[in-house]
Design an enzyme around this catalytic site. Sequence first.
Site, mmCIF file in Angstrom:
data_model
loop_
_atom_site.group_PDB
_atom_site.id
_atom_site.type_symbol
_atom_site.label_atom_id
_atom_site.label_comp_id
_atom_site.label_asym_id
_atom_site.label_seq_id
_atom_site.Cartn_x
_atom_site.Cartn_y
_atom_site.Cartn_z
ATOM 1 C CG ASP A 198 -40.043 5.527 -53.699
ATOM 2 O OD1 ASP A 198 -38.823 5.389 -53.465
ATOM 3 O OD2 ASP A 198 -40.487 5.742 -54.835
ATOM 4 C CG HIS A 203 -38.322 11.178 -54.418
ATOM 5 N ND1 HIS A 203 -38.722 11.760 -55.598
ATOM 6 C CD2 HIS A 203 -38.246 9.845 -54.664
ATOM 7 C CE1 HIS A 203 -38.894 10.812 -56.519
ATOM 8 N NE2 HIS A 203 -38.606 9.649 -55.967
ATOM 9 C CB ILE A 218 -38.118 15.478 -58.503
ATOM 10 C CG1 ILE A 218 -37.695 14.003 -58.426
ATOM 11 C CG2 ILE A 218 -37.126 16.301 -59.304
ATOM 12 C CD1 ILE A 218 -37.615 13.313 -59.780
ATOM 13 N N GLY A 221 -43.197 10.300 -58.534
ATOM 14 C CA GLY A 221 -44.204 10.162 -59.576
ATOM 15 C C GLY A 221 -45.534 9.696 -59.019
#
Length: 297
Positions: A198, A203, A218, A221
């Site tokens: 990903d 990120h 961040i 998830g």
Amino acid sequence: MAIRYDQLKQRAFAPQHQHYSERDTMLYALSLGLGNDPMDDSALPFVYEGMPGGLLALPSQAVVLGYPGFWAREADTGIDWVKLLHGEQRMRLHRPLPASADVVGHNRITHITDKGEGKGAILVTERRVETTGGDLIATVQQVSVLRGDGGYSQQGGGQPSDDLLPPLAATPTDREPDWSDAQIIRPEAALLYRLMGDYNPLHADPEVARKAGFKRPILHGLASYGLVTRAILRQCCDNNPARLKGLDIRFTSPVYPGETLVTDIWRVDGNANQLQVRARVAERDLVVLSHGHAELA
């Protein structure tokens, strides 16, 4: 460019053939912080091939197999990808995940739901992860929140909007958890985890993160999801990955690398094989994953 329901719903994904090795399995576990404590014997089977029982794969690794990449960024989707957030993750394991294998991911879009102008839209993708021989290993569903695409159903003369998935049950608020598990997230965790496939710059790139409304990049998830999986194995499964049959959870707030994730776990009606789960960031006293449900063998 706005979402076109029919075009997006019928989007064709080529089968994603993937070979993953024991090295990939170890890298996945290391990206989640297993091995942070070199004296933690419980982590060794997931990061070291020299254990008597051989290398084990974390069940949550199934969610990164057969992944078609960050396709929402492609121009023809019409998705405002900078404002895309991971809303929920649901997974069912049909057999234990081997430490290395050749697999195929079959991806499709199952739901597109308009929540209204300014409220965003919901997109659900489903992936069946199979061996090359056709044996089903896992079924995973990813629920994405398209924060910039609400109101699409009113455009172009009107477009369909699907029903939402059945809602996940809220975690208890009237009693203390039966187990709690704290894990420190490595500062470089997001940069490591993106190697699972990903590559959303949210990120990694501080400028992209700021444009999306975050103070810094961040954590994925699915990295938080893997940390919760690890906590369940440690607290409820004697570190036996074959015992976890499914895990559904909602992402409620972003997690930042360097924080401490505390996973709280409750038995459902005293049944140790049905669990409710949430996770919170200790430093901010904030629930970041909720409405979790895990099923054990």
